[in-house]
Scaffold this motif. Structure first.
Motif, short mmCIF file in Angstrom:
data_model
loop_
_atom_site.label_atom_id
_atom_site.label_comp_id
_atom_site.label_asym_id
_atom_site.label_seq_id
_atom_site.Cartn_x
_atom_site.Cartn_y
_atom_site.Cartn_z
N ALA A 8 0.84 -1.20 0.00
CA ALA A 8 0.00 0.00 0.00
C ALA A 8 0.88 1.25 0.00
N THR A 10 3.47 3.82 -2.58
CA THR A 10 3.10 4.83 -3.58
C THR A 10 2.33 4.23 -4.75
N ILE A 11 2.75 3.07 -5.25
CA ILE A 11 2.04 2.46 -6.38
C ILE A 11 0.79 1.71 -5.90
N SER A 31 2.71 -4.48 5.19
CA SER A 31 3.41 -5.46 6.04
C SER A 31 3.09 -5.27 7.52
N ARG A 32 2.50 -4.10 7.87
CA ARG A 32 2.35 -3.79 9.30
C ARG A 32 0.95 -4.02 9.85
N MET A 65 5.30 -4.29 -4.14
CA MET A 65 6.30 -4.08 -3.07
C MET A 65 7.69 -4.33 -3.64
N ILE A 128 5.69 2.92 -15.14
CA ILE A 128 5.09 4.26 -14.99
C ILE A 128 5.56 4.85 -13.67
N THR A 130 5.55 6.87 -10.24
CA THR A 130 4.48 6.88 -9.25
C THR A 130 3.60 8.14 -9.33
N1 LIG Z 1 7.90 4.38 -7.10
C1 LIG Z 1 7.78 4.23 -8.42
O1 LIG Z 1 7.90 5.18 -9.21
C2 LIG Z 1 7.42 2.87 -8.99
C3 LIG Z 1 6.83 2.81 -10.21
C4 LIG Z 1 6.46 1.59 -10.74
C5 LIG Z 1 6.75 0.44 -10.03
N2 LIG Z 1 7.38 0.50 -8.84
C6 LIG Z 1 7.72 -0.75 -8.15
O2 LIG Z 1 6.55 -1.16 -7.46
C7 LIG Z 1 6.93 -1.73 -6.20
C8 LIG Z 1 6.30 -0.90 -5.11
O3 LIG Z 1 6.84 0.39 -5.18
P1 LIG Z 1 6.37 1.55 -4.19
O4 LIG Z 1 7.07 2.76 -4.65
O5 LIG Z 1 4.89 1.55 -4.10
O6 LIG Z 1 7.00 1.03 -2.82
P2 LIG Z 1 6.78 1.63 -1.36
O7 LIG Z 1 6.18 2.98 -1.44
O8 LIG Z 1 8.06 1.42 -0.62
O9 LIG Z 1 5.68 0.65 -0.73
C9 LIG Z 1 5.93 -0.71 -0.52
C10 LIG Z 1 4.71 -1.31 0.12
O10 LIG Z 1 4.89 -2.72 0.21
C11 LIG Z 1 4.48 -3.13 1.52
N3 LIG Z 1 5.12 -4.38 1.87
C12 LIG Z 1 6.44 -4.64 1.97
N4 LIG Z 1 6.61 -5.94 2.33
C13 LIG Z 1 5.37 -6.47 2.45
C14 LIG Z 1 4.88 -7.76 2.78
N5 LIG Z 1 5.71 -8.77 3.05
N6 LIG Z 1 3.54 -7.96 2.83
C15 LIG Z 1 2.68 -6.94 2.54
N7 LIG Z 1 3.09 -5.70 2.19
C16 LIG Z 1 4.42 -5.48 2.15
C17 LIG Z 1 4.88 -1.98 2.41
O11 LIG Z 1 4.20 -2.08 3.63
P3 LIG Z 1 4.80 -1.37 4.95
O12 LIG Z 1 4.89 0.08 4.67
O13 LIG Z 1 3.80 -1.72 6.01
O14 LIG Z 1 6.14 -2.02 5.18
C18 LIG Z 1 4.42 -0.80 1.54
O15 LIG Z 1 3.04 -0.60 1.70
C19 LIG Z 1 8.44 -1.71 -6.15
O16 LIG Z 1 8.97 -2.94 -6.60
C20 LIG Z 1 8.81 -0.60 -7.12
O17 LIG Z 1 10.10 -0.76 -7.67
C21 LIG Z 1 7.68 1.70 -8.29
#
Ligand SMILES: NC(=O)c1ccc[n+]([C@@H]2O[C@H](COP(=O)([O-])OP(=O)(O)OC[C@H]3O[C@@H](n4cnc5c(N)ncnc54)[C@H](OP(=O)(O)O)[C@@H]3O)[C@@H](O)[C@H]2O)c1
Length: 247
Positions: A8, A10-11, A31-32, A65, A128, A130
């Motif tokens: 949950a 940014t994406i 995760s929390r 994630m 894309i 975020t």
């Molecule tokens: N940022 C970008 O521009 C972008 C664009 C496209 C794709 N992506 C990719 O998409 C993925 C997510 O990116 P993001 O930017 O959204 O990451 P993020 O903001 O760091 O969020 C990660 C999320 O994953 C959750 N998480 C981690 N481990 C988990 C588990 N074992 N069970 C359930 N939830 C878990 C975290 O929960 P907690 O906070 O509770 O730990 C958090 O809600 C990454 O692989 C990233 O490279 C990112």
């Protein structure tokens, strides 16, 4: 459709908001625990749940994630029924995820994910940025609508992912099998460059595999020097810097 979103951040937050707004039954986990998911993520109807409840009895499960979270959910994803569509939004950044020797040795990122879970995955929404994803969705046919590449080995998975991408405000582009999905990884011409549907095929074809990690690392260095580590700037800045890297 019943859609579970693991992540949950940014994406994942934007996915939860957009897919629930489109009328899907969405459950979202981090995760929390469900009580820590921000209320704005739930504004359009997504339900906060524990991770185990975001995967059971779903048509689609979206992994949103970093790879560092995968071990904890391995048992949940690897035991899903064959017909469940599992969508992987992840990208590999050694600066964030630590060094993955298999990917460093040339494994295609989402093929590594597929092997890790031992079941098919389809790659979507990874290319894309975020902020553009949250802010730049447009209705079908809009002249400024951008496209998102989708890659996977099962045709039905790609079709389902393309339909969902469409509902999030972007054209889905069928980019073929997972083996070819390195063409949409960080550092590639389609990564965060917000191209329209008619330009995306040529951009995928122009990708040069050996240059991707170098360009990915240059972009991390630029964003981190200018905005600070892990900070997402505004949509225009992300798109302009990502396009400049491909000149
Ligand atoms: N940022 C970008 O521009 C972008 C664009 C496209 C794709 N992506 C990719 O998409 C993925 C997510 O990116 P993001 O930017 O959204 O990451 P993020 O903001 O760091 O969020 C990660 C999320 O994953 C959750 N998480 C981690 N481990 C988990 C588990 N074992 N069970 C359930 N939830 C878990 C975290 O929960 P907690 O906070 O509770 O730990 C958090 O809600 C990454 O692989 C990233 O490279 C990112």
């Amino acid at each position: 459709m019943k859609i579970g979103i693991l992540g949950a951040g940014t994406i994942g937050a934007t996915l939860a908001r957009k897919l629930a707004a489109a009328g899907h039954e969405v459950k979202v986990a981090n995760s929390r625990g469900p009580e820590t998911i921000k209320t704005e993520v739930l504004e359009t109807g997504a339900k906060p749940v524990a991770a185990k409840d975001a995967v059971g009895d779903m048509d689609v499960v979206i992994l949103s994630m970093p790879h560092t979270g995968f071990e904890k959910i391995r048992h949940l994803v690897s035991t899903l029924p064959e017909e469940t569509v599992v969508i992987d939004t992840s990208n590999y950044f050694p600066q964030r995820d630590g060094v993955n020797p298999a990917i460093e040795a040339g494994d295609v990122e989402s093929k590594w994910v597929q092997d890790f879970f031992g079941r098919p995955v389809v790659k979507a929404w990874n290319a894309i940025g975020t902020v553009p994803f949250a802010e730049r969705g447009q209705p079908k046919g809009h002249p400024e609508r951008a496209a998102i590449p989708i890659a996977g080995d099962r045709e039905r998975d790609r079709e389902v992912a393309m339909a969902l991408v469409d509902e999030t405000g972007f054209d889905g582009y069928d980019a073929g099998t997972l083996a070819e999905s390195w063409r949409q990884q960080p550092g590639s011409p389609v990564y965060c460059t917000n191209l329209s549907y008619d330009r995306i095929g040529a951009a995928l074809a122009a990708a040069e595999q050996e240059r991707l990690p170098k360009r990915r690392d240059v972009s991390v260095a630029i964003f981190s020097e200018r905005f600070g580590p892990g900070v997402n700037p505004d949509a225009d800045t992300i798109i302009r810097i990502s396009r400049a890297l491909q000149m």
